[in-house]
Design an enzyme around this catalytic site. Structure first.
Site, PDB file in Angstrom:
ATOM      1  N   GLN A  65       0.940  -1.354   0.030  1.00 42.98           N
ATOM      2  CA  GLN A  65       0.023   0.000   0.009  1.00 42.98           C
ATOM      3  C   GLN A  65       0.927   1.212   0.076  1.00 42.98           C
ATOM      4  O   GLN A  65       0.559   2.280  -0.516  1.00 42.98           O
ATOM      5  CB  GLN A  65      -0.905  -0.099   1.113  1.00 42.98           C
ATOM      6  CG  GLN A  65      -2.224  -1.141   0.980  1.00 42.98           C
ATOM      7  CD  GLN A  65      -3.089  -1.230   1.989  1.00 42.98           C
ATOM      8  OE1 GLN A  65      -3.247  -0.387   3.056  1.00 42.98           O
ATOM      9  NE2 GLN A  65      -4.105  -1.998   1.757  1.00 42.98           N
ATOM     10  N   VAL A  82      -4.671   2.566  11.937  1.00 45.78           N
ATOM     11  CA  VAL A  82      -5.330   1.914  12.903  1.00 45.78           C
ATOM     12  C   VAL A  82      -4.954   0.592  13.059  1.00 45.78           C
ATOM     13  O   VAL A  82      -4.820  -0.234  14.114  1.00 45.78           O
ATOM     14  CB  VAL A  82      -7.071   2.050  12.876  1.00 45.78           C
ATOM     15  CG1 VAL A  82      -7.692   1.122  13.997  1.00 45.78           C
ATOM     16  CG2 VAL A  82      -7.261   3.712  12.787  1.00 45.78           C
ATOM     17  N   ASP A 112      -6.571   4.734  23.512  1.00 47.06           N
ATOM     18  CA  ASP A 112      -5.776   4.209  24.907  1.00 47.06           C
ATOM     19  C   ASP A 112      -5.845   5.499  25.661  1.00 47.06           C
ATOM     20  O   ASP A 112      -6.381   5.339  27.015  1.00 47.06           O
ATOM     21  CB  ASP A 112      -4.380   3.913  24.567  1.00 47.06           C
ATOM     22  CG  ASP A 112      -4.148   2.711  23.869  1.00 47.06           C
ATOM     23  OD1 ASP A 112      -4.616   1.805  23.989  1.00 47.06           O
ATOM     24  OD2 ASP A 112      -3.795   3.221  22.668  1.00 47.06           O
ATOM     25  N   HIS A 161       1.086   1.273  20.758  1.00 52.43           N
ATOM     26  CA  HIS A 161      -0.362   0.805  21.027  1.00 52.43           C
ATOM     27  C   HIS A 161      -0.401  -0.757  21.230  1.00 52.43           C
ATOM     28  O   HIS A 161      -0.561  -1.573  20.294  1.00 52.43           O
ATOM     29  CB  HIS A 161      -1.052   1.191  19.813  1.00 52.43           C
ATOM     30  CG  HIS A 161      -2.560   0.368  19.869  1.00 52.43           C
ATOM     31  ND1 HIS A 161      -3.513   0.833  20.943  1.00 52.43           N
ATOM     32  CD2 HIS A 161      -3.232  -0.236  19.483  1.00 52.43           C
ATOM     33  CE1 HIS A 161      -4.420   0.151  20.682  1.00 52.43           C
ATOM     34  NE2 HIS A 161      -4.417  -0.961  19.935  1.00 52.43           N
TER      35      HIS A 161
HETATM   36  P1  NAX Z   1     -11.782  -7.027  10.909  1.00 50.80           P
HETATM   37  O1  NAX Z   1     -11.085  -8.146  10.648  1.00 50.80           O
HETATM   38  O2  NAX Z   1     -13.304  -6.790  11.177  1.00 50.80           O
HETATM   39  O3  NAX Z   1     -11.712  -5.737   9.557  1.00 50.80           O
HETATM   40  C1  NAX Z   1     -10.493  -5.826   9.135  1.00 50.80           C
HETATM   41  C2  NAX Z   1     -10.675  -5.899   7.325  1.00 50.80           C
HETATM   42  O4  NAX Z   1      -9.580  -5.517   6.714  1.00 50.80           O
HETATM   43  C3  NAX Z   1     -11.441  -7.003   6.930  1.00 50.80           C
HETATM   44  O5  NAX Z   1     -12.540  -7.043   6.375  1.00 50.80           O
HETATM   45  C4  NAX Z   1      -9.906  -7.456   5.842  1.00 50.80           C
HETATM   46  O6  NAX Z   1     -10.974  -8.325   4.662  1.00 50.80           O
HETATM   47  C5  NAX Z   1      -9.544  -6.231   5.400  1.00 50.80           C
HETATM   48  N1  NAX Z   1      -8.139  -6.388   4.861  1.00 50.80           N
HETATM   49  C6  NAX Z   1      -7.411  -7.290   5.208  1.00 50.80           C
HETATM   50  N2  NAX Z   1      -6.263  -7.116   4.550  1.00 50.80           N
HETATM   51  C7  NAX Z   1      -6.549  -6.098   3.677  1.00 50.80           C
HETATM   52  C8  NAX Z   1      -5.722  -5.299   2.510  1.00 50.80           C
HETATM   53  N3  NAX Z   1      -4.476  -5.592   2.246  1.00 50.80           N
HETATM   54  N4  NAX Z   1      -6.264  -4.132   2.123  1.00 50.80           N
HETATM   55  C9  NAX Z   1      -7.741  -3.661   2.443  1.00 50.80           C
HETATM   56  N5  NAX Z   1      -8.355  -4.583   3.438  1.00 50.80           N
HETATM   57  C10 NAX Z   1      -7.689  -5.423   3.924  1.00 50.80           C
HETATM   58  O7  NAX Z   1     -11.098  -5.931  11.879  1.00 50.80           O
HETATM   59  P2  NAX Z   1     -11.433  -4.524  12.536  1.00 50.80           P
HETATM   60  O8  NAX Z   1     -11.907  -4.946  13.963  1.00 50.80           O
HETATM   61  O9  NAX Z   1     -12.264  -3.779  11.867  1.00 50.80           O
HETATM   62  O10 NAX Z   1      -9.960  -4.124  12.952  1.00 50.80           O
HETATM   63  C11 NAX Z   1      -9.282  -3.534  12.167  1.00 50.80           C
HETATM   64  C12 NAX Z   1      -7.785  -3.326  12.440  1.00 50.80           C
HETATM   65  O11 NAX Z   1      -7.798  -2.603  13.717  1.00 50.80           O
HETATM   66  C13 NAX Z   1      -7.263  -4.774  13.224  1.00 50.80           C
HETATM   67  O12 NAX Z   1      -5.942  -4.604  12.792  1.00 50.80           O
HETATM   68  C14 NAX Z   1      -7.116  -4.241  14.663  1.00 50.80           C
HETATM   69  O13 NAX Z   1      -6.214  -5.027  15.137  1.00 50.80           O
HETATM   70  C15 NAX Z   1      -6.894  -2.939  14.898  1.00 50.80           C
HETATM   71  N6  NAX Z   1      -7.175  -2.332  16.009  1.00 50.80           N
HETATM   72  C16 NAX Z   1      -6.507  -1.033  16.378  1.00 50.80           C
HETATM   73  C17 NAX Z   1      -6.971  -0.330  17.416  1.00 50.80           C
HETATM   74  C18 NAX Z   1      -5.994   0.872  17.710  1.00 50.80           C
HETATM   75  O14 NAX Z   1      -6.282   1.587  18.590  1.00 50.80           O
HETATM   76  N7  NAX Z   1      -4.889   1.216  16.938  1.00 50.80           N
HETATM   77  C19 NAX Z   1      -7.830  -0.699  18.207  1.00 50.80           C
HETATM   78  C20 NAX Z   1      -8.975  -1.502  17.769  1.00 50.80           C
HETATM   79  C21 NAX Z   1      -8.492  -2.793  16.720  1.00 50.80           C
HETATM   80  O15 NAX Z   1      -7.963  -3.810  17.453  1.00 50.80           O
END
Ligand code: NAX
Length: 347
Positions: A128, A145, A175, A203
């Site tokens: 990306q 994120v 956080d 994080h």
């Molecule tokens: P989900 O698994 O519900 O959604 C992630 C989506 O990303 C999926 O639909 C998947 O198909 C898509 N995806 C995977 N690879 C991709 C790519 N190369 N290009 C485009 N899309 C792609 O996760 P969700 O609960 O929405 O969380 C998203 C991310 O946020 C995760 O990595 C999670 O660990 C992270 N978080 C970060 C937080 C923070 O404070 N920084 C807190 C919340 C969350 O845990």
């Protein structure tokens, strides 16, 4: 006078909206996106007068689910969404983007080591980042994120080297929000009274929620006065122990209870982050993962969460805070983890 919601829906209001900003959201069929997109559509991040040319990115296998999300967004009929497009090619969707919110990443699976997770996500952010380098603008702003957020952000900026490092930030606002709620609850105050709570570092569970500079405001006889959090709460055992551990482990506690990771609160924090970066904090301190220039002894180049103030898409680190030994050790430990993550990601 019409109510704000009525005014917002009038054609006169619509004609006064600002020219569209191109906003791309990756991982758009995921659970955070499902909470975030309506907030974006209601103008909570960029203002209720900002039109948005919305682009949604997902992997090819999730295009069916993404189509469903797009249908729902159309059915929300948000006037601010000037256009909605979607697909799986970052080189198409990142073109001339003003803002990209990176939610998409490879999830941690049972038995997977952190190093393997970092490697898989680094590959995504390399692809990306290279696309962004080709089609982005020098002014494109990025919020990462997806976890490991700090190191993904570092990888992204490394591979999008044409774009200034200041344009890349990682989310630690969740956080901060978690910490502020804990303090407010303990002090029996509203969160609005709490200021200057800092999240330092990664994080992850090594992050350091620091209340040493924090204040609690109270109103006495129409005069607002502030007291240090430590003085008002008067329980250093709790502040140096359970409070820190609870904030560090809050994500795990949500997973245990909900059987799913934080999504609504993560989306809300991402909106807070973008709003403050874009519209400014008016002197309020907020925590953001930003590129270190060596401030507070953190190795330069790491994406590290610092206290910052923001104005019109710029952030400035709050400098010259006095750190006691406890804080210095905590900041060192979280920086050490980020150095290891950087090594694993870029090796
Ligand atoms: P989900 O698994 O519900 O959604 C992630 C989506 O990303 C999926 O639909 C998947 O198909 C898509 N995806 C995977 N690879 C991709 C790519 N190369 N290009 C485009 N899309 C792609 O996760 P969700 O609960 O929405 O969380 C998203 C991310 O946020 C995760 O990595 C999670 O660990 C992270 N978080 C970060 C937080 C923070 O404070 N920084 C807190 C919340 C969350 O845990």
């Amino acid at each position: 006078m019409a109510s704000p919601s009525k005014r917002f829906r009038t054609i006169e209001h619509h004609l006064r909206l600002k020219d569209p900003m191109v906003v791309c959201v990756t991982g758009a069929a995921g659970q955070i996106a499902y909470s975030l997109l309506p907030m974006l559509g209601r103008g909570l991040a960029l203002g209720t007068d900002q039109l948005i040319d919305l682009r949604l990115l997902e992997i090819p296998q999730a295009q069916g689910a993404l189509e469903g999300v797009v249908m729902e967004l159309q059915d929300c009929a948000y006037p601010l969404f000037y256009k909605i497009s979607y697909g799986s090619d970052p080189a198409v969707l990142f073109k001339d983007a003003d803002l990209i919110i990176f939610l998409g990443g490879f999830p941690r699976k049972a038995g997977m080591e952190r190093k393997e997770l970092i490697g898989k996500n680094c590959q995504i952010f390399k692809t990306q980042g290279e696309a962004l380098n080709l089609v982005g603008k020098p002014t494109t702003k990025c919020l990462v994120v997806a976890n490991p957020a700090n190191t993904n952000c570092l990888a992204l900026s490394t591979f999008a080297s044409r774009i200034p490092k200041e344009n890349f930030t990682a989310l630690t606002r969740l956080d901060q929000n978690r910490a502020v709620w804990q303090i407010a609850a303990r002090a029996k105050m509203n969160v609005a009274h709490i200021s200057r709570v800092i999240i330092w570092g990664n994080h992850s569970s090594t992050q350091y929620p620091d209340v040493n500079h924090g204040q609690i405001a109270t109103k006495v006889d129409e005069t607002i006065t502030s007291k240090p959090i430590r003085e008002k709460i008067a329980d250093n055992n709790w502040l140096n122990g359970k409070f820190i551990a609870d904030v560090q482990q809050r994500g795990a506690a949500v997973i245990k209870a909900r059987k799913l990771s934080s999504a609504m609160s993560a989306a809300s924090a991402a909106i807070d982050h973008v709003r403050d970066w874009c519209l400014g904090t008016n002197g309020r301190w907020v925590s953001m993962g930003v590129v270190s220039d060596g401030a507070y002894g953190v190795p330069p180049g790491l994406v590290f969460s610092y206290p910052v103030v923001c104005e019109n898409w710029t952030w400035t680190i709050i400098r010259d805070l006095t750190l006691d030994q406890f804080s210095q050790e905590k900041i060192c430990a979280t920086a050490r983890e980020l150095v290891e993550e950087r090594r694993d990601a870029l090796s």
